[in-house]
Motif scaffolding. Structure first.
Motif, PDB file in Angstrom:
ATOM      1  N   GLY A 275       0.783  -1.227   0.000  1.00 36.98           N
ATOM      2  CA  GLY A 275       0.000   0.000   0.000  1.00 36.98           C
ATOM      3  C   GLY A 275       0.813   1.275   0.000  1.00 36.98           C
ATOM      4  O   GLY A 275       0.243   2.370  -0.004  1.00 36.98           O
ATOM      5  N   SER A 276       2.139   1.161  -0.010  1.00 38.18           N
ATOM      6  CA  SER A 276       2.972   2.362   0.011  1.00 38.18           C
ATOM      7  C   SER A 276       3.059   2.969  -1.390  1.00 38.18           C
ATOM      8  O   SER A 276       3.443   2.303  -2.347  1.00 38.18           O
ATOM      9  N   THR A 277       2.693   4.243  -1.501  1.00 42.97           N
ATOM     10  CA  THR A 277       2.756   4.930  -2.794  1.00 42.97           C
ATOM     11  C   THR A 277       3.730   6.097  -2.779  1.00 42.97           C
ATOM     12  O   THR A 277       4.243   6.491  -3.825  1.00 42.97           O
ATOM     13  N   GLY A 278       4.003   6.661  -1.605  1.00 38.95           N
ATOM     14  CA  GLY A 278       4.960   7.750  -1.508  1.00 38.95           C
ATOM     15  C   GLY A 278       4.453   9.028  -2.173  1.00 38.95           C
ATOM     16  O   GLY A 278       3.305   9.140  -2.598  1.00 38.95           O
ATOM     17  N   CYS A 279       5.351  10.005  -2.273  1.00 37.31           N
ATOM     18  CA  CYS A 279       4.989  11.297  -2.872  1.00 37.31           C
ATOM     19  C   CYS A 279       4.620  11.142  -4.343  1.00 37.31           C
ATOM     20  O   CYS A 279       3.658  11.739  -4.827  1.00 37.31           O
ATOM     21  N   ASN A 280       5.371  10.303  -5.071  1.00 37.16           N
ATOM     22  CA  ASN A 280       5.083  10.100  -6.495  1.00 37.16           C
ATOM     23  C   ASN A 280       3.716   9.471  -6.687  1.00 37.16           C
ATOM     24  O   ASN A 280       2.975   9.819  -7.608  1.00 37.16           O
ATOM     25  N   GLY A 281       3.388   8.510  -5.829  1.00 39.08           N
ATOM     26  CA  GLY A 281       2.098   7.839  -5.940  1.00 39.08           C
ATOM     27  C   GLY A 281       0.938   8.757  -5.626  1.00 39.08           C
ATOM     28  O   GLY A 281      -0.149   8.634  -6.193  1.00 39.08           O
ATOM     29  N   ARG A 282       1.155   9.681  -4.682  1.00 34.64           N
ATOM     30  CA  ARG A 282       0.084  10.637  -4.371  1.00 34.64           C
ATOM     31  C   ARG A 282      -0.130  11.617  -5.511  1.00 34.64           C
ATOM     32  O   ARG A 282      -1.226  12.142  -5.704  1.00 34.64           O
ATOM     33  N   THR A 283       0.938  11.876  -6.267  1.00 38.12           N
ATOM     34  CA  THR A 283       0.806  12.744  -7.445  1.00 38.12           C
ATOM     35  C   THR A 283       0.125  11.996  -8.586  1.00 38.12           C
ATOM     36  O   THR A 283      -0.760  12.519  -9.263  1.00 38.12           O
ATOM     37  N   ASP A 284       0.565  10.744  -8.798  1.00 39.23           N
ATOM     38  CA  ASP A 284      -0.014   9.894  -9.840  1.00 39.23           C
ATOM     39  C   ASP A 284      -1.118   9.053  -9.220  1.00 39.23           C
ATOM     40  O   ASP A 284      -0.857   8.104  -8.487  1.00 39.23           O
ATOM     41  N   LYS A 285      -2.366   9.390  -9.489  1.00 37.59           N
ATOM     42  CA  LYS A 285      -3.501   8.721  -8.853  1.00 37.59           C
ATOM     43  C   LYS A 285      -3.638   7.257  -9.266  1.00 37.59           C
ATOM     44  O   LYS A 285      -4.393   6.505  -8.661  1.00 37.59           O
ATOM     45  N   ARG A 286      -2.914   6.830 -10.300  1.00 33.86           N
ATOM     46  CA  ARG A 286      -3.014   5.430 -10.739  1.00 33.86           C
ATOM     47  C   ARG A 286      -2.234   4.493  -9.836  1.00 33.86           C
ATOM     48  O   ARG A 286      -2.409   3.278  -9.885  1.00 33.86           O
ATOM     49  N   ALA A 287      -1.344   5.040  -9.016  1.00 28.64           N
ATOM     50  CA  ALA A 287      -0.499   4.186  -8.177  1.00 28.64           C
ATOM     51  C   ALA A 287      -1.342   3.457  -7.135  1.00 28.64           C
ATOM     52  O   ALA A 287      -2.204   4.052  -6.486  1.00 28.64           O
ATOM     53  N   SER A 288      -1.078   2.149  -6.973  1.00 26.78           N
ATOM     54  CA  SER A 288      -1.846   1.338  -6.021  1.00 26.78           C
ATOM     55  C   SER A 288      -1.023   0.917  -4.815  1.00 26.78           C
ATOM     56  O   SER A 288      -1.571   0.525  -3.789  1.00 26.78           O
ATOM     57  N   GLY A 289       0.306   0.970  -4.942  1.00 26.79           N
ATOM     58  CA  GLY A 289       1.146   0.527  -3.830  1.00 26.79           C
ATOM     59  C   GLY A 289       1.177  -0.979  -3.673  1.00 26.79           C
ATOM     60  O   GLY A 289       1.574  -1.492  -2.621  1.00 26.79           O
ATOM     61  N   ILE A 290       0.773  -1.712  -4.713  1.00 26.91           N
ATOM     62  CA  ILE A 290       0.719  -3.176  -4.646  1.00 26.91           C
ATOM     63  C   ILE A 290       1.813  -3.820  -5.486  1.00 26.91           C
ATOM     64  O   ILE A 290       2.347  -4.869  -5.126  1.00 26.91           O
ATOM     65  N   GLY A 291       2.175  -3.190  -6.607  1.00 31.26           N
ATOM     66  CA  GLY A 291       3.095  -3.816  -7.555  1.00 31.26           C
ATOM     67  C   GLY A 291       4.428  -4.216  -6.947  1.00 31.26           C
ATOM     68  O   GLY A 291       4.837  -5.384  -7.018  1.00 31.26           O
ATOM     69  N   LEU A 292       5.138  -3.283  -6.327  1.00 28.36           N
ATOM     70  CA  LEU A 292       6.450  -3.593  -5.747  1.00 28.36           C
ATOM     71  C   LEU A 292       6.324  -4.482  -4.519  1.00 28.36           C
ATOM     72  O   LEU A 292       7.225  -5.267  -4.216  1.00 28.36           O
ATOM     73  N   TYR A 293       5.206  -4.367  -3.802  1.00 27.12           N
ATOM     74  CA  TYR A 293       4.964  -5.283  -2.680  1.00 27.12           C
ATOM     75  C   TYR A 293       4.876  -6.722  -3.169  1.00 27.12           C
ATOM     76  O   TYR A 293       5.478  -7.637  -2.576  1.00 27.12           O
ATOM     77  N   LEU A 294       4.152  -6.936  -4.271  1.00 24.15           N
ATOM     78  CA  LEU A 294       4.062  -8.277  -4.849  1.00 24.15           C
ATOM     79  C   LEU A 294       5.429  -8.750  -5.337  1.00 24.15           C
ATOM     80  O   LEU A 294       5.772  -9.927  -5.190  1.00 24.15           O
ATOM     81  N   CYS A 295       6.214  -7.832  -5.898  1.00 26.53           N
ATOM     82  CA  CYS A 295       7.553  -8.199  -6.370  1.00 26.53           C
ATOM     83  C   CYS A 295       8.416  -8.707  -5.224  1.00 26.53           C
ATOM     84  O   CYS A 295       9.097  -9.723  -5.351  1.00 26.53           O
ATOM     85  N   ARG A 296       8.383  -7.999  -4.110  1.00 29.29           N
ATOM     86  CA  ARG A 296       9.178  -8.432  -2.959  1.00 29.29           C
ATOM     87  C   ARG A 296       8.697  -9.780  -2.430  1.00 29.29           C
ATOM     88  O   ARG A 296       9.495 -10.661  -2.107  1.00 29.29           O
ATOM     89  N   LEU A 297       7.376  -9.953  -2.368  1.00 30.99           N
ATOM     90  CA  LEU A 297       6.810 -11.204  -1.869  1.00 30.99           C
ATOM     91  C   LEU A 297       7.202 -12.371  -2.770  1.00 30.99           C
ATOM     92  O   LEU A 297       7.607 -13.439  -2.290  1.00 30.99           O
ATOM     93  N   ILE A 298       7.115 -12.181  -4.071  1.00 27.02           N
ATOM     94  CA  ILE A 298       7.472 -13.240  -5.012  1.00 27.02           C
ATOM     95  C   ILE A 298       8.958 -13.548  -4.931  1.00 27.02           C
ATOM     96  O   ILE A 298       9.373 -14.721  -4.899  1.00 27.02           O
ATOM     97  N   CYS A 299       9.793 -12.507  -4.909  1.00 24.22           N
ATOM     98  CA  CYS A 299      11.251 -12.724  -4.826  1.00 24.22           C
ATOM     99  C   CYS A 299      11.623 -13.481  -3.555  1.00 24.22           C
ATOM    100  O   CYS A 299      12.480 -14.376  -3.583  1.00 24.22           O
ATOM    101  N   THR A 300      10.994 -13.150  -2.456  1.00 24.36           N
ATOM    102  CA  THR A 300      11.270 -13.847  -1.197  1.00 24.36           C
ATOM    103  C   THR A 300      10.928 -15.317  -1.313  1.00 24.36           C
ATOM    104  O   THR A 300      11.695 -16.184  -0.879  1.00 24.36           O
ATOM    105  N   ARG A 301       9.795 -15.625  -1.906  1.00 23.64           N
ATOM    106  CA  ARG A 301       9.370 -17.021  -2.025  1.00 23.64           C
ATOM    107  C   ARG A 301      10.219 -17.792  -3.026  1.00 23.64           C
ATOM    108  O   ARG A 301      10.357 -19.009  -2.911  1.00 23.64           O
ATOM    109  N   LEU A 302      10.785 -17.100  -4.008  1.00 24.03           N
ATOM    110  CA  LEU A 302      11.639 -17.772  -4.993  1.00 24.03           C
ATOM    111  C   LEU A 302      13.094 -17.852  -4.537  1.00 24.03           C
ATOM    112  O   LEU A 302      13.919 -18.464  -5.208  1.00 24.03           O
ATOM    113  N   GLY A 303      13.410 -17.221  -3.404  1.00 25.24           N
ATOM    114  CA  GLY A 303      14.792 -17.217  -2.939  1.00 25.24           C
ATOM    115  C   GLY A 303      15.621 -16.115  -3.553  1.00 25.24           C
ATOM    116  O   GLY A 303      16.848 -16.104  -3.433  1.00 25.24           O
ATOM    117  N   HIS A 304      14.969 -15.149  -4.219  1.00 18.80           N
ATOM    118  CA  HIS A 304      15.659 -14.013  -4.811  1.00 18.80           C
ATOM    119  C   HIS A 304      15.601 -12.827  -3.852  1.00 18.80           C
ATOM    120  O   HIS A 304      14.941 -12.874  -2.819  1.00 18.80           O
TER     121      HIS A 304
END
Length: 330
Positions: A275-304
């Motif tokens: 859910g973190s969008t930061g200053c850029n995400g608050r400017t860009d209303k399309r930001a959901s704060g989910i994409g990079l969270y999913l990336c970290r979760l997937i990388c952790t599960r894959l051992g990356h």
């Protein structure tokens, strides 16, 4: 629980009994003294009673401590009320009944939650398959003409398709039976698939792509790693109005570097949080704060691993670490 704490609690629990025994001893001693009985007649039965009382107290303390250790062991391997030791007092029976009801309630809650999750997962799966039909139809229609408008619409349509994929990834990652298939994959091929997905966006926005040769075999799940790289590229494109995006290998990490607006220092540590969008995400209303969270979760599960470096107005570098699971193939 330390033995000293257990002794303190044991004495506190039996305080009334101890006080009653002391009062009885004092009462008998005073009675004997008032009747002018010999001192030996008072001391002898008092000592006998005290010794017997201490023996009983020692046995009761030993049973209580053994029962305490059994409860501690049951706590480590608790798989139901039946794993608890037998009751030694009415209090134990009452607590056992309370635990039994709480355990049954927990099981019912888990069953209800699993059923709700299954219903939600099935709904989104059906929805994703249904939405792909109009997306494919619109894509075919747009491919029949080559104009600025059609290229713009194709880009937005591709973005919708990515969001659908993000929804499905979010739902699947919440399941314990996520289909990870680890095998040796050519990293360059995975990167090429991700780039082809955004080729129209690069052309339309006239962004330069610097792609270094990537000849590296990695042990990973191709589908999920492709999802991660696509999400990282999507973010780079979103926040790079002009300039270039570079993709290259540095050590054991795949780096995606852009010349975009960058990330402020206070937001950088939190960009992989849900859910973190930061200053850029608050400017860009399309930001959901989910994409990079999913990336970290997937990388952790894959051992990356995945990390970021950035400075405002100087671009961002996202590093996907593959070294821990890299095969010895060059």
């Amino acid at each position: 629980m330390a033995i000293t704490m257990f002794i303190s609690l044991y004495l506190k629990r039996h305080l009334l009994g101890i006080l009653a025994a002391i009062i009885c001893i004092i009462f008998f001693a005073v009675s004997f003294w008032l009747y002018h009985l010999p001192l030996e007649a008072v001391l002898y039965p008092t000592i006998i009673c005290a010794v017997i009382g201490l023996i009983f107290a020692a046995v009761d303390f030993s049973r209580a401590y053994i029962h305490h250790k059994q409860l501690k062991n049951s706590l480590r391997r608790l798989d139901g009320v039946d794993s608890l030791p037998e009751c030694l007092s009415p209090d134990d029976c009452d607590y056992r009944e309370i635990i039994s009801k709480l355990y049954d309630e927990m099981r019912r809650s888990e069953t209800d939650a699993a059923a709700k999750y299954t219903d939600l997962s099935n709904y989104f799966t059906i929805w994703a398959h249904q939405i792909k039909t109009p997306i494919s139809a619109m894509s075919l229609i747009l491919q029949s003409e080559d104009s600025t408008l059609s290229r713009q619409l194709s880009g937005r349509l591709s973005e919708i398709e990515r969001y659908v994929g993000m929804v499905m990834a979010y739902v699947r990652l919440g399941s314990e039976s996520t289909d990870y298939v680890l095998r040796a994959c050519q990293l360059g091929d995975i990167v090429s698939q991700a780039i082809r997905r955004f080729a129209g966006e690069f052309i339309y926005r006239q962004l330069k792509l610097n792609l270094a040769p990537i000849d590296r075999m990695v042990l990973t799940d191709e589908k999920w790693l492709l999802f991660v790289i696509e999400q990282v590229l999507s973010n780079s494109l979103k926040y790079t109005p002009s300039g270039s995006i570079s993709i290259y290998i540095t050590g054991d990490e795949l780096c995606v570097e852009d010349t975009g607006i960058g990330i402020s220092p206070e937001d950088l540590p939190r960009i992989f949080e849900k859910g973190s969008t930061g200053c850029n995400g608050r400017t860009d209303k399309r930001a959901s704060g989910i994409g990079l969270y999913l990336c970290r979760l997937i990388c952790t599960r894959l051992g990356h691993t995945i990390r970021a470096e950035s400075q405002p107005d100087k671009g961002t570098r996202i590093y996907i670490g593959l070294g821990r699971v890299r095969l010895g193939i060059e």
